[in-house]
Structure formats: C-alpha cells, structure tokens
Write a protein that holds these residues in place. Structure first.
Motif, PDB file in Angstrom:
ATOM      1  N   TYR A  15      31.382  31.134  46.360  1.00  0.00           N
ATOM      2  CA  TYR A  15      32.138  31.600  45.199  1.00  0.00           C
ATOM      3  C   TYR A  15      31.221  32.153  44.109  1.00  0.00           C
ATOM      4  O   TYR A  15      30.065  31.747  43.984  1.00  0.00           O
ATOM      5  N   ASN A  16      31.789  33.060  43.317  1.00  0.00           N
ATOM      6  CA  ASN A  16      31.153  33.528  42.079  1.00  0.00           C
ATOM      7  C   ASN A  16      32.158  33.562  40.947  1.00  0.00           C
ATOM      8  O   ASN A  16      33.327  33.924  41.161  1.00  0.00           O
ATOM      9  N   ARG A  17      31.701  33.173  39.778  1.00  0.00           N
ATOM     10  CA  ARG A  17      32.392  33.492  38.531  1.00  0.00           C
ATOM     11  C   ARG A  17      31.397  34.267  37.668  1.00  0.00           C
ATOM     12  O   ARG A  17      30.253  33.834  37.503  1.00  0.00           O
ATOM     13  N   ILE A  18      31.836  35.385  37.115  1.00  0.00           N
ATOM     14  CA  ILE A  18      30.955  36.227  36.310  1.00  0.00           C
ATOM     15  C   ILE A  18      31.751  36.728  35.116  1.00  0.00           C
ATOM     16  O   ILE A  18      32.852  37.270  35.285  1.00  0.00           O
ATOM     17  N   GLY A  19      31.221  36.545  33.913  1.00  0.00           N
ATOM     18  CA  GLY A  19      31.958  36.990  32.736  1.00  0.00           C
ATOM     19  C   GLY A  19      31.100  37.068  31.495  1.00  0.00           C
ATOM     20  O   GLY A  19      29.940  36.642  31.485  1.00  0.00           O
ATOM     21  N   ARG A  20      31.690  37.596  30.444  1.00  0.00           N
ATOM     22  CA  ARG A  20      30.993  37.752  29.163  1.00  0.00           C
ATOM     23  C   ARG A  20      31.160  36.543  28.255  1.00  0.00           C
ATOM     24  O   ARG A  20      30.541  36.462  27.206  1.00  0.00           O
ATOM     25  N   GLU A  21      32.001  35.615  28.649  1.00  0.00           N
ATOM     26  CA  GLU A  21      32.239  34.400  27.861  1.00  0.00           C
ATOM     27  C   GLU A  21      31.738  33.190  28.644  1.00  0.00           C
ATOM     28  O   GLU A  21      31.703  33.207  29.882  1.00  0.00           O
ATOM     29  N   PRO A  22      31.359  32.117  27.951  1.00  0.00           N
ATOM     30  CA  PRO A  22      30.941  30.907  28.668  1.00  0.00           C
ATOM     31  C   PRO A  22      32.020  30.435  29.635  1.00  0.00           C
ATOM     32  O   PRO A  22      33.216  30.514  29.343  1.00  0.00           O
ATOM     33  N   ILE A  23      31.594  29.966  30.805  1.00  0.00           N
ATOM     34  CA  ILE A  23      32.517  29.525  31.853  1.00  0.00           C
ATOM     35  C   ILE A  23      32.588  28.005  31.824  1.00  0.00           C
ATOM     36  O   ILE A  23      31.578  27.320  32.016  1.00  0.00           O
ATOM     37  N   ARG A  24      33.768  27.483  31.543  1.00  0.00           N
ATOM     38  CA  ARG A  24      33.934  26.032  31.367  1.00  0.00           C
ATOM     39  C   ARG A  24      34.419  25.318  32.621  1.00  0.00           C
ATOM     40  O   ARG A  24      34.313  24.108  32.724  1.00  0.00           O
ATOM     41  N   VAL A  25      34.983  26.053  33.564  1.00  0.00           N
ATOM     42  CA  VAL A  25      35.567  25.417  34.745  1.00  0.00           C
ATOM     43  C   VAL A  25      34.522  25.385  35.861  1.00  0.00           C
ATOM     44  O   VAL A  25      33.688  26.295  35.972  1.00  0.00           O
ATOM     45  N   HIS A  26      34.567  24.325  36.676  1.00  0.00           N
ATOM     46  CA  HIS A  26      33.570  24.166  37.736  1.00  0.00           C
ATOM     47  C   HIS A  26      34.207  23.830  39.085  1.00  0.00           C
ATOM     48  O   HIS A  26      33.546  23.266  39.952  1.00  0.00           O
TER      49      HIS A  26
END
Length: 201
Positions: A53-64
C-alpha cells in the motif's frame, strides 16, 4: 479525514510489488509530500499473492490501517485476476493498471463489473527490453505516476535516478536500464492518456 492518494498493489512474492511501493514512497517524500509505503504482512513465499500500500498527500497522514477504498490499484501479475478481486473497494473515479500484453477489453470480464478507468501496460516486455530480465516493478512505478499525476514526471524521474544510484551503486548498467524502463512506460501510457482525454473532450 483527507488521506491524499491511496494506492493498493497486488503482486506475487519476488516480483517487486513491495519494493515498488517503498520506492514510490521514497520518491514522493523527496518531493515534499507526506507518505506511507508498507506491505500487508503474511506468508511472503516466492510466488504467493502479496499486497502492498501507499498513501501520498500534502497533509499529514493520521491513519495507519490497510487501504480498503483505494484511488488506484496496480496489478503486477495478471494471473491474480483469476483468484483475487483486485477491484474490491476501488473507487469508480479511480483506476486500475494491469501488467499484461492483453487489451483492456480482454480483461474487463475479470474485473467484477468495475466501471472506472482500466489501463494496461506490458511491464514484462518493457523490462526485458531495457533490463534483459523480467523486473516489472520499474514500469509499474512509472505507470502509477503517469496515471495518478501524484508527482510531476520530471521530479519523479530525478528522484528515481537518485534512488537507483544508491540502490545499484556498483551496477551502473542496471541504473540506466531501470531509467529506460521508466521513460518507455511514460511514453507508452502517455499516448493512451492523450487518447482518453480526446475521447472525453
């Protein structure tokens, strides 16, 4: 909560899906984005189905957690289409990219009625012609960026050259082969994306 772009990779042990997810996270991080890149841990036997999996964004990612409603799915081995519902939870406004020499139309019956965008790329052919071996993860990485637009092409290529430079410091021919695989994939998918834009205009 905005988690940015969420990507799910489907492959088999030894094909590089896990490595591709980690490389994509590294490249995106170097362009200033918040990232996650992780496999779903299980029996990672050679040839066994794996998910990453990847999560990519401009805001901090809080979910794991794992990703259940991805924006983009990459299928590194098309034989998984016969045993895994790769489009499960995939958003209709998203896309699936499949490593295959077959056409989109040939694969649609295996996608459980998915109505979103479907792209195909012959990552095996590209890697064999640029690297001399079947290493599909570099073409699939380029495909992920080309379709999602998660990074500018030139920024991605710059970061990948640096990452490959560290990974293959003693094998410069491998660096160039991987870079050629990225360029080839952008060229081939670029034509498909342009045609789709013209159709929808």
């Amino acid at each position: 909560m905005n988690n940015g772009l969420e990507i799910r990779w489907h492959g088999r042990g030894g094909q590089g899906a896990k490595t591709a997810a980690l490389l994509l996270a590294d490249a995106a991080f170097q362009t200033g984005q918040y990232v996650q890149g992780f496999p779903e841990y299980g029996p990672e036997r050679m040839g066994a189905p794996i998910t990453a999996y990847n999560r990519i964004g401009r805001e901090p990612i809080r979910v794991h957690s794992n990703i259940y409603t991805p924006d983009l799915v990459l299928v590194v081995d098309e034989t998984l289409l016969h045993s895994v519902d790769v489009t499960a939870g995939l958003k209709e406004e998203g896309a699936v990219i499949i490593n295959t020499p077959k056409t989109r139309e040939e694969l649609l019956p295996l996608l459980h009625g998915y109505r979103g965008s479907v792209y195909t790329v012959d990552a095996r052919k590209i890697s064999e012609e640029t690297l001399g071996k079947n290493f599909p993860n570099s073409p699939m990485l380029a495909a992920a960026v080309a379709v999602s637009g998660v990074m500018e092409k030139e920024a991605f290529l710059k970061e990948m050259r640096s990452l490959y430079g560290h990974k293959f410091a003693k094998k410069p021919e491998v660096i160039e082969g991987n870079m050629q695989a990225l360029y080839r994939t952008f060229d081939e998918l670029g034509e498909i994306l342009k045609r789709n834009i013209r159709k929808s205009a």
